[in-house]
Design a protein around this motif. Structure first.
Motif, mmCIF file in Angstrom:
data_model
loop_
_atom_site.group_PDB
_atom_site.id
_atom_site.type_symbol
_atom_site.label_atom_id
_atom_site.label_comp_id
_atom_site.label_asym_id
_atom_site.label_seq_id
_atom_site.Cartn_x
_atom_site.Cartn_y
_atom_site.Cartn_z
ATOM 1 N N VAL A 196 0.841 -1.194 0.000
ATOM 2 C CA VAL A 196 0.000 0.000 0.000
ATOM 3 C C VAL A 196 0.875 1.243 0.000
ATOM 4 O O VAL A 196 1.779 1.384 0.830
ATOM 5 C CB VAL A 196 -0.949 0.011 1.214
ATOM 6 N N SER A 197 0.605 2.123 -0.959
ATOM 7 C CA SER A 197 1.353 3.377 -1.053
ATOM 8 C C SER A 197 0.685 4.417 -0.165
ATOM 9 O O SER A 197 -0.473 4.779 -0.374
ATOM 10 C CB SER A 197 1.377 3.861 -2.507
ATOM 11 N N CYS A 198 1.415 4.872 0.844
ATOM 12 C CA CYS A 198 0.902 5.866 1.789
ATOM 13 C C CYS A 198 1.607 7.195 1.540
ATOM 14 O O CYS A 198 2.720 7.428 2.035
ATOM 15 C CB CYS A 198 1.127 5.402 3.224
ATOM 16 N N GLN A 199 0.975 8.046 0.753
ATOM 17 C CA GLN A 199 1.571 9.325 0.389
ATOM 18 C C GLN A 199 0.499 10.402 0.367
ATOM 19 O O GLN A 199 -0.661 10.127 0.060
ATOM 20 C CB GLN A 199 2.224 9.244 -0.993
ATOM 21 N N ALA A 200 0.906 11.627 0.674
ATOM 22 C CA ALA A 200 -0.008 12.768 0.593
ATOM 23 C C ALA A 200 0.785 14.004 0.192
ATOM 24 O O ALA A 200 1.920 14.198 0.633
ATOM 25 C CB ALA A 200 -0.708 13.000 1.927
ATOM 26 N N LEU A 201 0.189 14.811 -0.657
ATOM 27 C CA LEU A 201 0.804 16.068 -1.062
ATOM 28 C C LEU A 201 0.633 17.115 0.033
ATOM 29 O O LEU A 201 -0.267 17.017 0.872
ATOM 30 C CB LEU A 201 0.166 16.567 -2.358
ATOM 31 N N GLU A 202 1.478 18.140 0.012
ATOM 32 C CA GLU A 202 1.385 19.202 1.022
ATOM 33 C C GLU A 202 0.017 19.867 1.012
ATOM 34 O O GLU A 202 -0.446 20.366 2.039
ATOM 35 C CB GLU A 202 2.474 20.251 0.792
ATOM 36 N N SER A 203 -0.633 19.890 -0.142
ATOM 37 C CA SER A 203 -1.929 20.548 -0.266
ATOM 38 C C SER A 203 -3.091 19.698 0.221
ATOM 39 O O SER A 203 -4.232 20.169 0.280
ATOM 40 C CB SER A 203 -2.175 20.922 -1.735
ATOM 41 N N GLU A 204 -2.815 18.441 0.599
ATOM 42 C CA GLU A 204 -3.880 17.527 0.994
ATOM 43 C C GLU A 204 -4.043 17.462 2.511
ATOM 44 O O GLU A 204 -3.066 17.605 3.256
ATOM 45 C CB GLU A 204 -3.595 16.124 0.430
ATOM 46 N N PRO A 205 -5.267 17.252 2.990
ATOM 47 C CA PRO A 205 -5.529 17.256 4.431
ATOM 48 C C PRO A 205 -4.730 16.228 5.220
ATOM 49 O O PRO A 205 -4.448 16.439 6.408
ATOM 50 C CB PRO A 205 -7.034 16.965 4.512
ATOM 51 N N LEU A 206 -4.377 15.097 4.607
ATOM 52 C CA LEU A 206 -3.679 14.038 5.330
ATOM 53 C C LEU A 206 -2.156 14.189 5.297
ATOM 54 O O LEU A 206 -1.437 13.297 5.757
ATOM 55 C CB LEU A 206 -4.061 12.666 4.782
ATOM 56 N N TYR A 207 -1.662 15.297 4.807
ATOM 57 C CA TYR A 207 -0.212 15.492 4.731
ATOM 58 C C TYR A 207 0.405 15.506 6.130
ATOM 59 O O TYR A 207 -0.105 16.126 7.045
ATOM 60 C CB TYR A 207 0.091 16.814 4.020
ATOM 61 N N GLY A 208 1.506 14.786 6.275
ATOM 62 C CA GLY A 208 2.206 14.762 7.557
ATOM 63 C C GLY A 208 2.707 13.365 7.876
ATOM 64 O O GLY A 208 2.003 12.371 7.662
ATOM 65 N N ALA A 209 3.934 13.286 8.381
ATOM 66 C CA ALA A 209 4.554 11.987 8.636
ATOM 67 C C ALA A 209 3.785 11.164 9.665
ATOM 68 O O ALA A 209 3.672 9.941 9.540
ATOM 69 C CB ALA A 209 6.000 12.187 9.106
ATOM 70 N N ASP A 210 3.243 11.827 10.691
ATOM 71 C CA ASP A 210 2.513 11.086 11.714
ATOM 72 C C ASP A 210 1.243 10.472 11.148
ATOM 73 O O ASP A 210 0.876 9.334 11.496
ATOM 74 C CB ASP A 210 2.186 11.997 12.903
ATOM 75 N N ILE A 211 0.586 11.196 10.255
ATOM 76 C CA ILE A 211 -0.642 10.673 9.634
ATOM 77 C C ILE A 211 -0.306 9.521 8.696
ATOM 78 O O ILE A 211 -1.011 8.502 8.669
ATOM 79 C CB ILE A 211 -1.387 11.793 8.887
ATOM 80 N N MET A 212 0.772 9.658 7.930
ATOM 81 C CA MET A 212 1.166 8.583 7.027
ATOM 82 C C MET A 212 1.532 7.318 7.809
ATOM 83 O O MET A 212 1.240 6.198 7.374
ATOM 84 C CB MET A 212 2.341 9.019 6.159
#
Length: 256
Positions: free
Chosen positions: A31-47
């Motif tokens: 599973v690819s766990c990635q988020a762009l800076e513009s996305e609500p889930l951005y952040g290492a803790d969330i990933m």
């Protein structure tokens, strides 16, 4: 003036660790766990939390972007982590230079994913030289390619595994709306290294079909870990059914 040819680069033998870590992915879902800076889930803790949820659901590996996310995810899960570092959004931007690859490995990635297309790398190094340097440090290398020829070249350069990640995203590959099963099948039939299916896989049926075609493992990203895109698919379907909500469908604009 001389007619001397430049020295031929010889791939180093892959570290023994490469075989064992890739074997842990065999037949499974990454599973690819990635988020762009513009996305609500951005952040290492969330990933890291997303990665834990994916592993709880049966994922055998995680694909992650940036050293920060890789470090956080490595501490959160006990499955192999495929790490990369996206720099920019055009051209060669998936781990585009050796310095980025070393940073990914140092952050805790078990496998370093990098752009292995025919395009020049950011630091001017050849693919063989880059892979050799990573093997010298004990890293396992996953080559993200867009075409059959690039897959063959990546194996010849010493890559430990090849992924179809970039098919449809380069000038040398045709844009597609679904997985490139043709490329997957050709690579699986011709390469001796593992071939990982990745790119626009959105259903369990497509993932299963990829394994049937010879994929060593399957990577799924947006269909699992990008709730904005997932929600947009549902709202778009309602819109097509006659509702008056706006069509907010967002396609997978970049490879995982």
């Amino acid at each position: 003036m001389t007619n001397e040819r430049p020295p031929v680069e010889t791939p180093l033998i892959a570290p023994a660790f490469a075989t064992s870590v890739l074997e842990r992915l065999r037949g499974g879902l990454v599973v690819s766990c990635q988020a762009l800076e513009s996305e609500p889930l951005y952040g290492a803790d969330i990933m890291a939390r997303l990665a834990r949820a994916a592993v709880d659901g049966g994922a055998v590996g995680i694909r992650a972007n940036t050293p920060q996310d890789i470090t956080a995810i490595r501490a959160a899960v006990n499955v192999p982590v495929i790490g990369l570092w996206k720099v920019g959004a055009t051209g060669v931007y998936i781990t585009p230079a050796l310095t980025h690859a070393h940073a990914v490995a140092s952050a805790g990635a078990d496998i370093v994913a990098l752009d292995a297309t025919a395009r020049p790398r950011l630091d001017g190094l050849s693919l063989t030289a880059t892979i050799n340097a990573l093997h010298h440090k004990g890293a396992t290398v996953l080559a993200d390619v867009a075409t059959f020829e690039e897959g063959i070249a990546a194996q010849d350069a010493g890559a430990d595994a090849v992924a179809t990640t970039l098919s449809g995203y380069t000038e040398h590959s045709s844009a597609q709306t679904g997985p490139d099963f043709d490329l997957l099948a050709r690579l699986a039939a011709h390469l001796t290294v593992p071939v990982i299916a990745e790119g626009r896989i959105t259903t369990p049926e497509q993932a299963s079909h990829a394994l049937d075609l010879g994929a060593h493992a399957v990577v799924v990203g947006g269909a699992i870990t990008r709730p904005t895109s997932i929600t947009a698919r549902f709202t778009a379907a309602l819109h097509r059914s006659g509702t008056h909500r706006p069509d907010t469908t967002t396609s997978e604009e970049f490879p995982a």
